[in-house]
Enzyme design. Structure first.
Site, PDB file in Angstrom:
ATOM      1  N   LEU A  12      34.216  23.713  46.260  1.00 32.61           N
ATOM      2  CA  LEU A  12      35.123  24.790  46.684  1.00 32.61           C
ATOM      3  C   LEU A  12      35.743  25.446  45.445  1.00 32.61           C
ATOM      4  O   LEU A  12      36.363  24.775  44.627  1.00 32.61           O
ATOM      5  CB  LEU A  12      36.232  24.240  47.580  1.00 32.61           C
ATOM      6  CG  LEU A  12      35.811  23.429  48.810  1.00 32.61           C
ATOM      7  CD1 LEU A  12      37.011  23.161  49.703  1.00 32.61           C
ATOM      8  CD2 LEU A  12      34.710  24.127  49.593  1.00 32.61           C
ATOM      9  N   ALA A  13      35.533  26.742  45.345  1.00 31.32           N
ATOM     10  CA  ALA A  13      36.028  27.453  44.153  1.00 31.32           C
ATOM     11  C   ALA A  13      36.410  28.885  44.493  1.00 31.32           C
ATOM     12  O   ALA A  13      36.234  29.793  43.689  1.00 31.32           O
ATOM     13  CB  ALA A  13      34.969  27.431  43.065  1.00 31.32           C
ATOM     14  N   ALA A  14      36.935  29.094  45.711  1.00 26.15           N
ATOM     15  CA  ALA A  14      37.251  30.454  46.139  1.00 26.15           C
ATOM     16  C   ALA A  14      38.684  30.851  45.820  1.00 26.15           C
ATOM     17  O   ALA A  14      39.030  32.026  45.842  1.00 26.15           O
ATOM     18  CB  ALA A  14      36.989  30.595  47.634  1.00 26.15           C
ATOM     19  N   ARG A  19      48.535  29.981  39.345  1.00 25.88           N
ATOM     20  CA  ARG A  19      49.393  29.356  38.337  1.00 25.88           C
ATOM     21  C   ARG A  19      48.799  29.412  36.929  1.00 25.88           C
ATOM     22  O   ARG A  19      49.490  29.129  35.953  1.00 25.88           O
ATOM     23  CB  ARG A  19      49.703  27.900  38.736  1.00 25.88           C
ATOM     24  CG  ARG A  19      50.817  27.814  39.761  1.00 25.88           C
ATOM     25  CD  ARG A  19      50.994  26.405  40.269  1.00 25.88           C
ATOM     26  NE  ARG A  19      49.942  26.020  41.201  1.00 25.88           N
ATOM     27  CZ  ARG A  19      49.736  24.784  41.619  1.00 25.88           C
ATOM     28  NH1 ARG A  19      50.475  23.796  41.178  1.00 25.88           N
ATOM     29  NH2 ARG A  19      48.776  24.520  42.493  1.00 25.88           N
ATOM     30  N   LYS A  26      40.263  30.938  37.516  1.00 22.38           N
ATOM     31  CA  LYS A  26      40.561  29.579  37.036  1.00 22.38           C
ATOM     32  C   LYS A  26      39.313  28.785  36.692  1.00 22.38           C
ATOM     33  O   LYS A  26      39.229  28.180  35.615  1.00 22.38           O
ATOM     34  CB  LYS A  26      41.384  28.822  38.082  1.00 22.38           C
ATOM     35  CG  LYS A  26      41.632  27.376  37.682  1.00 22.38           C
ATOM     36  CD  LYS A  26      42.733  26.729  38.464  1.00 22.38           C
ATOM     37  CE  LYS A  26      42.292  26.246  39.804  1.00 22.38           C
ATOM     38  NZ  LYS A  26      43.367  25.547  40.523  1.00 22.38           N
ATOM     39  N   THR A  85      40.959  25.154  53.049  1.00 17.82           N
ATOM     40  CA  THR A  85      39.792  24.355  52.648  1.00 17.82           C
ATOM     41  C   THR A  85      38.846  24.096  53.825  1.00 17.82           C
ATOM     42  O   THR A  85      37.626  24.056  53.647  1.00 17.82           O
ATOM     43  CB  THR A  85      40.258  23.016  52.041  1.00 17.82           C
ATOM     44  OG1 THR A  85      41.257  22.435  52.901  1.00 17.82           O
ATOM     45  CG2 THR A  85      40.863  23.213  50.664  1.00 17.82           C
ATOM     46  N   GLY A 146      48.216  15.988  49.287  1.00 17.11           N
ATOM     47  CA  GLY A 146      48.152  15.400  50.623  1.00 17.11           C
ATOM     48  C   GLY A 146      48.265  13.888  50.479  1.00 17.11           C
ATOM     49  O   GLY A 146      47.799  13.309  49.498  1.00 17.11           O
ATOM     50  N   ASN A 234      45.645  23.057  37.503  1.00 20.57           N
ATOM     51  CA  ASN A 234      46.284  24.169  38.204  1.00 20.57           C
ATOM     52  C   ASN A 234      46.970  25.149  37.271  1.00 20.57           C
ATOM     53  O   ASN A 234      47.138  26.305  37.596  1.00 20.57           O
ATOM     54  CB  ASN A 234      47.298  23.639  39.229  1.00 20.57           C
ATOM     55  CG  ASN A 234      46.604  22.908  40.357  1.00 20.57           C
ATOM     56  OD1 ASN A 234      45.721  23.460  41.011  1.00 20.57           O
ATOM     57  ND2 ASN A 234      46.958  21.655  40.554  1.00 20.57           N
ATOM     58  N   ARG A 446      24.694  48.002 -17.815  1.00 22.72           N
ATOM     59  CA  ARG A 446      26.134  48.109 -18.039  1.00 22.72           C
ATOM     60  C   ARG A 446      26.354  48.844 -19.351  1.00 22.72           C
ATOM     61  O   ARG A 446      25.461  48.936 -20.201  1.00 22.72           O
ATOM     62  CB  ARG A 446      26.776  46.720 -18.100  1.00 22.72           C
ATOM     63  CG  ARG A 446      26.247  45.899 -19.244  1.00 22.72           C
ATOM     64  CD  ARG A 446      26.800  44.489 -19.270  1.00 22.72           C
ATOM     65  NE  ARG A 446      26.429  43.836 -20.512  1.00 22.72           N
ATOM     66  CZ  ARG A 446      26.239  42.531 -20.632  1.00 22.72           C
ATOM     67  NH1 ARG A 446      26.378  41.746 -19.586  1.00 22.72           N
ATOM     68  NH2 ARG A 446      25.914  42.026 -21.790  1.00 22.72           N
TER      69      ARG A 446
HETATM   70  C1  UD1 Z   1      44.199  20.207  48.710  1.00 19.45           C
HETATM   71  C2  UD1 Z   1      44.275  19.219  49.874  1.00 19.45           C
HETATM   72  C3  UD1 Z   1      45.246  18.109  49.504  1.00 19.45           C
HETATM   73  C4  UD1 Z   1      44.810  17.439  48.238  1.00 19.45           C
HETATM   74  C5  UD1 Z   1      44.645  18.462  47.110  1.00 19.45           C
HETATM   75  C6  UD1 Z   1      44.020  17.809  45.924  1.00 19.45           C
HETATM   76  C7  UD1 Z   1      43.893  20.541  51.881  1.00 19.45           C
HETATM   77  C8  UD1 Z   1      44.503  21.177  53.046  1.00 19.45           C
HETATM   78  N1  UD1 Z   1      44.721  19.919  51.059  1.00 19.45           N
HETATM   79  O1  UD1 Z   1      45.478  20.780  48.571  1.00 19.45           O
HETATM   80  O2  UD1 Z   1      45.316  17.152  50.547  1.00 19.45           O
HETATM   81  O3  UD1 Z   1      45.736  16.436  47.840  1.00 19.45           O
HETATM   82  O4  UD1 Z   1      43.776  19.521  47.548  1.00 19.45           O
HETATM   83  O5  UD1 Z   1      43.968  18.707  44.868  1.00 19.45           O
HETATM   84  O6  UD1 Z   1      42.680  20.576  51.731  1.00 19.45           O
HETATM   85  N2  UD1 Z   1      39.792  26.678  48.287  1.00 19.45           N
HETATM   86  C9  UD1 Z   1      38.804  27.508  48.743  1.00 19.45           C
HETATM   87  N3  UD1 Z   1      39.042  28.276  49.835  1.00 19.45           N
HETATM   88  C10 UD1 Z   1      40.229  28.251  50.477  1.00 19.45           C
HETATM   89  C11 UD1 Z   1      41.248  27.398  50.017  1.00 19.45           C
HETATM   90  C12 UD1 Z   1      40.996  26.615  48.912  1.00 19.45           C
HETATM   91  O7  UD1 Z   1      37.706  27.554  48.179  1.00 19.45           O
HETATM   92  O8  UD1 Z   1      40.367  28.984  51.460  1.00 19.45           O
HETATM   93  C13 UD1 Z   1      39.540  25.865  47.104  1.00 19.45           C
HETATM   94  C14 UD1 Z   1      40.429  26.237  45.951  1.00 19.45           C
HETATM   95  O9  UD1 Z   1      39.773  27.125  45.076  1.00 19.45           O
HETATM   96  C15 UD1 Z   1      40.689  24.904  45.262  1.00 19.45           C
HETATM   97  C16 UD1 Z   1      40.526  23.884  46.364  1.00 19.45           C
HETATM   98  O10 UD1 Z   1      39.843  24.531  47.427  1.00 19.45           O
HETATM   99  O11 UD1 Z   1      39.744  24.611  44.269  1.00 19.45           O
HETATM  100  C17 UD1 Z   1      41.840  23.312  46.839  1.00 19.45           C
HETATM  101  O12 UD1 Z   1      42.611  24.329  47.381  1.00 19.45           O
HETATM  102  P1  UD1 Z   1      44.168  24.361  47.246  1.00 19.45           P
HETATM  103  O13 UD1 Z   1      44.662  25.465  48.050  1.00 19.45           O
HETATM  104  O14 UD1 Z   1      44.558  24.254  45.833  1.00 19.45           O
HETATM  105  O15 UD1 Z   1      44.562  23.003  48.009  1.00 19.45           O
HETATM  106  P2  UD1 Z   1      45.787  22.107  47.665  1.00 19.45           P
HETATM  107  O16 UD1 Z   1      46.999  22.710  48.205  1.00 19.45           O
HETATM  108  O17 UD1 Z   1      45.751  21.723  46.262  1.00 19.45           O
HETATM  109 CA    CA Z   2      44.859  22.353  43.941  1.00 18.99          CA
END
Ligand code: UD1
Ligand code: CA
Length: 485
Positions: A12-14, A19, A26, A85, A146, A234, A446
């Site tokens: 997941l990297a969306a 920050r 990022k 996520t 979490g 982050n 020279r």
């Molecule tokens: C998430 C977890 C949390 C965990 C933490 C660890 C959930 C709901 N929570 O929280 O339990 O302790 O990671 O770091 O999953 N991303 C997407 N699409 C989205 C949202 C997020 O690709 O729609 C990616 C983000 O780029 C990121 C990752 O998922 O790399 C985590 O997303 P983020 O929103 O940072 O979750 P946390 O609040 O950190």
């Molecule tokens: Ca995170």
């Protein structure tokens, strides 16, 4: 048991990574010569997954472009809006269909996560026959993460986000790393049933654990040995901290393989750098990109090499080199700048305050002091006097200079390119050479020197110089009188 091969790794990297406060997404920030996401992909590739999927969204042109440029095995999936996520994983399944087998989900911003740790998670997942196994860690400060909710017997019940947690739940130190092994078929069904009834109004992937458990499936956890590995990046403080850990790991790998690192605290080596046994790295050295150093070479102190190859037993001291090839037993530095296309043959020397670019320096040839060598070929055993300039640029074009084998270029020669100094030829010190010098000749270009006697006494009367000259001349005259000359 052998590690079960995952059907897919989904990274997941969306997210935006607000920050970081950066123009750069990022996951494209670099650590030790590699983008954050590429560290994760390298760890994932170690598991030999059947497919490698990266969810992109924020700045997807740039992230997607980077992914296609660096790995043909990566399948990007676009999540247009970041609705959590769980939504990210649902988007993948809607695009590629149900994935049969084990699906490993991770993030693009956890560059310290090792293949080994992911393999242990997959083993636990298979051994316990779980529908989902979450990678967890005990952390000193779980704020923001979490929390893993277990029952009295230790069975995992659910994951509760910081923002949704009760004070008792917030006291739990076991955090969710965000890395999971799922049964692909069960995951496909569960992601369609995630609600958004939570503090952030998002689809939480974490809810899949409770959903599967309520369906009567086995839900497990694998606790990582080292919590540092699962902590994501982050902000830039965490970026620097992760960089130090990663660098230390790289250095320890090299040290175990026979490289001497005098001061690991001030030595930085990118992941893809190749070092042979008995290389010595002195303090303040940085080795970047595709740099390769052969056995017995000594690098540093205070040296930065990028995409540079160093041969056996060469020494490179207080130098900056980019795209250079330094031959075996060559000596470079101190205070030397080697630019792309510099090739030093065996035992060649590039000494103090020397700059070179696009230049081939022959075996045993010496360029010891204060010289610029641009667009040149220097023969074996040639000697280039101090302060020589290869005048390669006429304001419009770059031109080439050739210096033959065992040629001797006098100090402060201007070699105005294009020009050739033949084998065994000399140039007189201070010459501006614009025409070729044939083999064995000396090029003199020279003004002939003339001395004007008494000039200082006439033009600088009363100065210390005039006084010093008067004394010297008087002494000389007295001496001549004594000798009766
Ligand atoms: C998430 C977890 C949390 C965990 C933490 C660890 C959930 C709901 N929570 O929280 O339990 O302790 O990671 O770091 O999953 N991303 C997407 N699409 C989205 C949202 C997020 O690709 O729609 C990616 C983000 O780029 C990121 C990752 O998922 O790399 C985590 O997303 P983020 O929103 O940072 O979750 P946390 O609040 O950190
Ligand atoms: Ca995170």
């Amino acid at each position: 048991m052998s590690v079960p091969r995952p059907a897919a790794v989904v990274v997941l990297a969306a997210g935006e990574g607000t920050r970081m406060k950066s123009r750069t997404p990022k996951v494209l920030h670099e650590l030790c010569g590699r983008a954050l996401v590429d560290h994760m992909l390298a760890a994932a590739r170690g598991l030999d997954p059947e497919r490698l999927i990266v969810v992109i969204g924020h700045d997807r042109e740039r992230v997607g472009g980077h992914l296609t440029a660096t790995g043909s095995d990566v399948q990007p999936v676009v999540q247009a809006e970041q609705r959590g996520t769980g939504h990210a994983v649902r988007t993948v399944i809607e695009e590629v269909g149900t994935i049969k087998g084990t699906v490993l989900v991770t993030y693009g911003d956890t560059p310290l996560l090792r293949t080994d740790t992911l393999a242990r998670l997959l083993e636990t997942h298979a051994e316990e026959g779980n529908a989902v196994t979450v990678l967890t860690a005990e952390v000193p400060d779980p704020t923001g993460y979490g929390r893993i909710i277990r029952d009295g017997g230790g069975a995992v019940l659910a994951i509760v986000e910081q923002k949704d947690a009760s004070p008792e739940q917030r006291a739990i130190k076991e955090m969710n790393s965000g890395v999971y092994a799922f049964d692909g078929a069960l995951l496909s069904d569960a992601v369609t049933r995630i609600s958004t009834a939570n503090a952030q109004g998002e689809e939480y992937l974490t809810d899949v654990l409770a959903i599967l458990r309520e369906d009567g499936h086995r839900v497990g956890a694998h606790v990582a040995d080292d919590h540092v590995e699962v902590e994501g990046v982050n902000d830039r403080v965490q970026l620097a901290a992760a960089g130090r850990v990663l660098n230390r790991r790289i250095l320890e790998r090299h040290m175990r393989d026979g490289v001497t690192v005098i001061d690991p605290e001030t030595t930085w080596v990118d992941v893809d750098v190749i070092l042979s046994p008995d290389v010595v790295i002195r303090p303040g050295t940085q080795l970047h990109g595709r740099t390769v150093v052969a056995a017995g070479a000594e690098i540093g102190p205070a040296t930065t090499l990028t995409d540079t190859e160093v041969g056996e037993d060469a020494t490179v001291n207080n130098t900056v080199a980019v795209g250079a090839l330094i031959g075996p037993q060559a000596a470079v530095g101190p205070y030397t700048y080697l630019r792309p296309g510099t090739v030093l043959a065996r035992k060649a020397k590039a000494g103090a305050h020397v700059e070179m670019k696009n230049a081939r320096i022959g075996e045993g040839a010496k360029v010891p002091h204060l010289t610029y060598v641009g667009d040149a070929t220097i023969g074996a055993g040639a000697n280039i006097g101090a302060s020589t300039i290869f005048v390669n640029y006429d304001g419009v074009e770059k031109n080439h200079t050739t210096v033959g084998d065992h040629a001797f270029v006098g100090c402060d020669t201007m070699l105005v390119a294009p020009v050739t100094i033949g084998d065994g030829a000399y140039t007189a010190a201070g010459s501006t050479i614009t025409n070729d010098v044939p083999p064995g000749a000396i090029g003199v270009a020279r003004e002939r020197q003339r001395n004007i006697e008494g000039w200082v006494a006439r033009k600088r009367a009363g100065t210390r110089s005039a006084e010093a000259a008067r004394r010297a001349l008087a002494d000389e005259a007295a001496e001549q009188q004594e000798n009766g000359t």
